[in-house]
Write a protein that holds these residues in place. Structure first.
Motif, short mmCIF file in Angstrom:
data_model
loop_
_atom_site.label_atom_id
_atom_site.label_comp_id
_atom_site.label_asym_id
_atom_site.label_seq_id
_atom_site.Cartn_x
_atom_site.Cartn_y
_atom_site.Cartn_z
N PRO A 123 -1.39 4.79 6.67
CA PRO A 123 -0.02 5.59 7.85
C PRO A 123 -0.48 5.51 9.26
CG PRO A 123 -0.92 6.16 5.81
CD PRO A 123 -1.48 5.38 5.54
N LEU A 124 -1.71 5.45 9.51
CA LEU A 124 -2.40 5.97 10.77
C LEU A 124 -2.04 4.77 11.29
CD1 LEU A 124 -3.24 8.02 13.13
CD2 LEU A 124 -5.48 7.56 12.33
N THR A 125 -2.12 3.48 11.08
CA THR A 125 -2.12 2.14 11.74
C THR A 125 -1.02 2.46 11.91
OG1 THR A 125 -4.24 1.52 10.32
CG2 THR A 125 -2.30 -0.36 11.01
N VAL A 126 -0.16 2.31 10.60
CA VAL A 126 1.74 2.20 11.39
C VAL A 126 1.87 3.05 12.13
CG1 VAL A 126 4.28 1.59 10.50
CG2 VAL A 126 2.35 1.37 9.30
N ALA A 127 1.95 4.22 12.68
CA ALA A 127 2.26 4.77 13.48
C ALA A 127 1.49 5.09 14.93
CB ALA A 127 0.88 7.05 13.21
N ILE A 128 0.55 4.02 15.42
CA ILE A 128 -0.17 3.32 16.25
C ILE A 128 0.84 2.97 16.63
CG2 ILE A 128 -2.00 2.01 17.78
CD1 ILE A 128 -4.00 3.98 15.40
N GLY A 129 1.37 1.70 15.67
CA GLY A 129 1.86 0.16 16.23
C GLY A 129 3.45 1.02 16.40
N GLY A 130 4.38 2.42 15.50
CA GLY A 130 5.63 2.74 16.66
C GLY A 130 4.96 3.12 18.01
N GLY A 131 4.64 4.03 17.70
CA GLY A 131 3.79 4.83 19.25
C GLY A 131 3.68 3.88 20.84
N ALA A 132 3.06 2.61 19.61
CA ALA A 132 2.93 1.30 21.57
C ALA A 132 4.24 1.08 21.82
CB ALA A 132 2.23 0.40 20.74
N PHE A 151 4.25 8.86 8.41
CA PHE A 151 3.96 9.97 7.60
C PHE A 151 5.00 11.07 6.29
CE2 PHE A 151 2.48 10.01 12.25
CZ PHE A 151 0.92 9.97 11.89
N SER A 152 5.72 9.94 6.21
CA SER A 152 6.24 9.91 5.02
C SER A 152 5.91 10.22 3.67
CB SER A 152 8.14 9.43 5.47
OG SER A 152 8.46 9.54 3.55
N THR A 153 6.14 11.62 2.85
CA THR A 153 5.67 10.95 0.79
C THR A 153 6.46 11.22 0.46
OG1 THR A 153 5.04 13.14 1.77
CG2 THR A 153 3.38 11.94 1.82
N SER A 154 7.94 10.96 0.59
CA SER A 154 9.31 10.58 0.04
C SER A 154 9.93 9.05 0.05
CB SER A 154 9.98 12.23 0.60
OG SER A 154 11.05 11.91 0.20
N LEU A 155 9.53 9.10 -0.96
CA LEU A 155 10.79 7.58 -1.44
C LEU A 155 12.31 7.91 -0.29
CD1 LEU A 155 10.94 4.87 -2.36
CD2 LEU A 155 11.59 5.50 -4.23
N ILE A 181 0.87 -1.27 -0.14
CA ILE A 181 -0.13 -0.39 0.18
C ILE A 181 1.15 1.25 -0.24
CG2 ILE A 181 -1.62 1.28 1.29
CD1 ILE A 181 -2.75 -1.35 2.72
N PHE A 182 2.00 1.17 0.66
CA PHE A 182 2.88 2.77 0.73
C PHE A 182 3.76 2.44 -0.54
CE2 PHE A 182 2.08 2.26 5.08
CZ PHE A 182 2.64 3.36 6.00
N ALA A 183 4.38 1.66 -1.52
CA ALA A 183 4.67 1.53 -2.97
C ALA A 183 3.65 2.37 -3.33
CB ALA A 183 4.91 0.16 -2.82
N THR A 184 2.88 1.80 -3.51
CA THR A 184 1.37 2.01 -4.32
C THR A 184 0.46 3.41 -4.26
OG1 THR A 184 -0.14 0.98 -3.76
CG2 THR A 184 1.41 -0.55 -5.37
N GLU A 185 0.26 3.38 -3.54
CA GLU A 185 -0.93 4.56 -3.00
C GLU A 185 -0.55 5.66 -2.60
OE1 GLU A 185 -4.11 3.16 -1.00
OE2 GLU A 185 -4.70 1.26 -2.20
N ILE A 186 0.31 5.59 -1.72
CA ILE A 186 1.20 6.65 -0.99
C ILE A 186 2.67 7.18 -1.63
CG2 ILE A 186 2.72 7.19 1.46
CD1 ILE A 186 -0.73 6.51 1.61
N LEU A 187 3.71 6.55 -1.50
CA LEU A 187 4.95 6.54 -2.88
C LEU A 187 4.50 6.21 -4.49
CD1 LEU A 187 7.32 4.71 -0.43
CD2 LEU A 187 6.41 7.36 -0.59
N HIS A 188 3.69 5.59 -4.84
CA HIS A 188 2.83 5.92 -6.60
C HIS A 188 4.21 5.14 -7.17
CE1 HIS A 188 -0.42 9.00 -5.36
NE2 HIS A 188 0.91 9.26 -4.08
N GLY A 189 4.29 4.09 -6.63
CA GLY A 189 5.14 3.10 -7.35
C GLY A 189 4.77 2.20 -8.06
N GLY A 190 5.87 1.22 -7.56
CA GLY A 190 5.43 -0.19 -8.55
C GLY A 190 6.01 -1.75 -7.52
#
Length: 419
Positions: free
Chosen positions: A381-390, A311-315, A251-260
């Motif tokens: 993104p928010l799911t991963v952030a919650i895991g990092g905070g925990a 929260f990063s949008t840069s590859l 999901i991060f690769a395709t929808e957040i960073l727009h890659g393949g």
């Protein structure tokens, strides 16, 4: 200390022939394993376009470990660990070939992937305790056991660096099917290595007690010894809340960073770079001193890396932050592994390492399922952030208990030396 001396210190366990053979064979096999992990994730996302299905496959690939890892630990303490590894590697190769045929013939469906992922989970429940208990017997000097564990982590993460990059390029060029073929072929390297390894002992193979009694003995020891329990609980919490971020990588690769698929390979490789650096750091150090602080600090580093990555949008920034997260995660797991291996006696090694497997790998299916479900509702993104905070909170709690845990370890060593 000169560079040559530093390298020799870091690689000292490779002086043992058996471990050197294992290191090479296992390393080649792991490259194929990481290639398959990337290909399976990409295949599932191509077939479904769903974070939920990514979570389902992650769940299926790990859920067998929950009920079976303790049994796998008992088996590793009662029967030949080498023969167990022969069996698990052979069946895993067959699994990869079946998956390749389904993809190459165009008949693959997502339920096929789920079932075959579940088969790998069953194999891991027996393979990991046997492997963790077996390779320490390739080291003649117990002082070098920690170094061998770290080098084992090094080759695991070198493969994580190499495998996803190759997989990304192969998927883009030929599709997922060829990746599964390559993985099947790499298992031969591990099988050949096992045939060339000759150890005086594989450790405890005491079958005087009943299986259930063996199982309860292992659980009782791990739970009653507070430092071991604290390490395992920390690992389980992090594994459930944070480590499942990996199933959301497509999901991060395709929808957040727009890659393949190449982007997915780069992200996983970046995590591997950080993990490889941590493994080399662990290989250089020796002894148990400072392991508690290392476990706590590594958990915090992992949490910080995950929150930033979420929260990063840069590859390029994402790759840097994943390298930080990979460094922290490997440092945490390798230092925990080293602590457990050095403190447990061989009679209980298989069972205690099955607890390690249960804490680190066995909680992943529930975490993967939860991560997929949560990502569908609040986003990856928010799911991963919650895991990092925990993870950060768990690190703080563990740090506060360190003085008490150190005291228990000192009492344990004093009692062992007195006995």
């Amino acid at each position: 200390m000169s560079f040559r001396t530093s390298v020799a210190q870091t690689l000292r366990s490779l002086a043992y022939r058996n471990f050197r053979v294992y290191f090479i064979g296992h390393g080649l096999s792991l490259i194929g394993t990481w290639m398959q992990r990337v290909a399976m994730a990409w295949l599932v996302y191509r077939l479904t376009g769903s974070a939920w299905w990514l979570g389902i496959v992650g769940f299926a690939g790990r859920i067998p470990i929950l009920p079976l890892a303790p049994i796998g630990g008992v088996v590793a303490d009662r029967w030949s660990r080498k023969r167990i590894l022969y069996a698990t590697n052979t069946i895993a190769a067959a699994q990869a070939l079946v998956l390749s045929v389904l993809v190459l013939t165009g008949t693959v469906e997502v339920w096929h992937v789920v079932v075959l992922a579940m088969l790998l989970g069953v194999l891991d429940a027996f393979d990991i305790p046997a492997r963790q208990s077996f390779f320490v017997h390739m080291i003649d000097d117990p002082v070098d056991v920690g170094n061998a564990i770290a080098l084992n982590s090094t080759i695991f993460n070198a493969a994580r660096l190499i495998g996803p990059s190759i997989a990304g390029m192969l998927i883009a060029a030929t599709g997922e099917g060829i990746v599964f073929v390559v993985n099947a072929l790499t298992y031969a390297a591990m099988i050949v290595a096992l045939a060339r390894i000759h150890t005086v002992s594989e450790g405890a193979q005491d079958r005087s007690q009943k299986v259930l009694a063996n199982l309860l003995e292992g659980f009782r020891w791990a739970w009653q010894f507070t430092p071991v329990r604290a390490v395992l609980v920390l690992m389980a919490l992090i594994s459930f809340t944070a480590v499942p971020f990996a199933v959301l990588m497509p999901i991060f690769a395709t929808e957040i960073l727009h890659g393949g698929p190449e982007t997915l390979g780069f992200l996983l490789a970046a995590q591997g770079v950080g993990a490889l650096a941590a493994a080399l750091f662990m290989a250089y150090r020796s002894g148990m001193r400072g392991l508690g602080r290392l476990i706590a600090g590594a958990s915090a580093i992992f949490g910080v890396g995950l929150v930033g990555f979420a929260f990063s949008t840069s590859l390029w920034l994402s790759m840097v932050l994943l390298a930080v997260a990979g460094f922290g995660l490997l440092l945490q797991t390798a230092s925990s592994n080293t602590f457990l291996q050095m403190i447990v006696g061989d009679a209980l090694r298989g069972r205690v390492m099955s607890m390690y497997t249960l804490a680190f790998v066995g909680t992943l299916p529930l975490g993967s399922l939860f991560a997929g479900w949560l990502a569908e509702r609040i986003g990856a993104p928010l799911t991963v952030a919650i895991g990092g905070g925990a993870t950060l909170l768990a690190s703080v709690a563990f740090t506060r208990r360190l003085p008490e845990l150190r005291g228990k370890v000192r009492e344990f060593w004093d009692a062992r030396q007195a006995g």
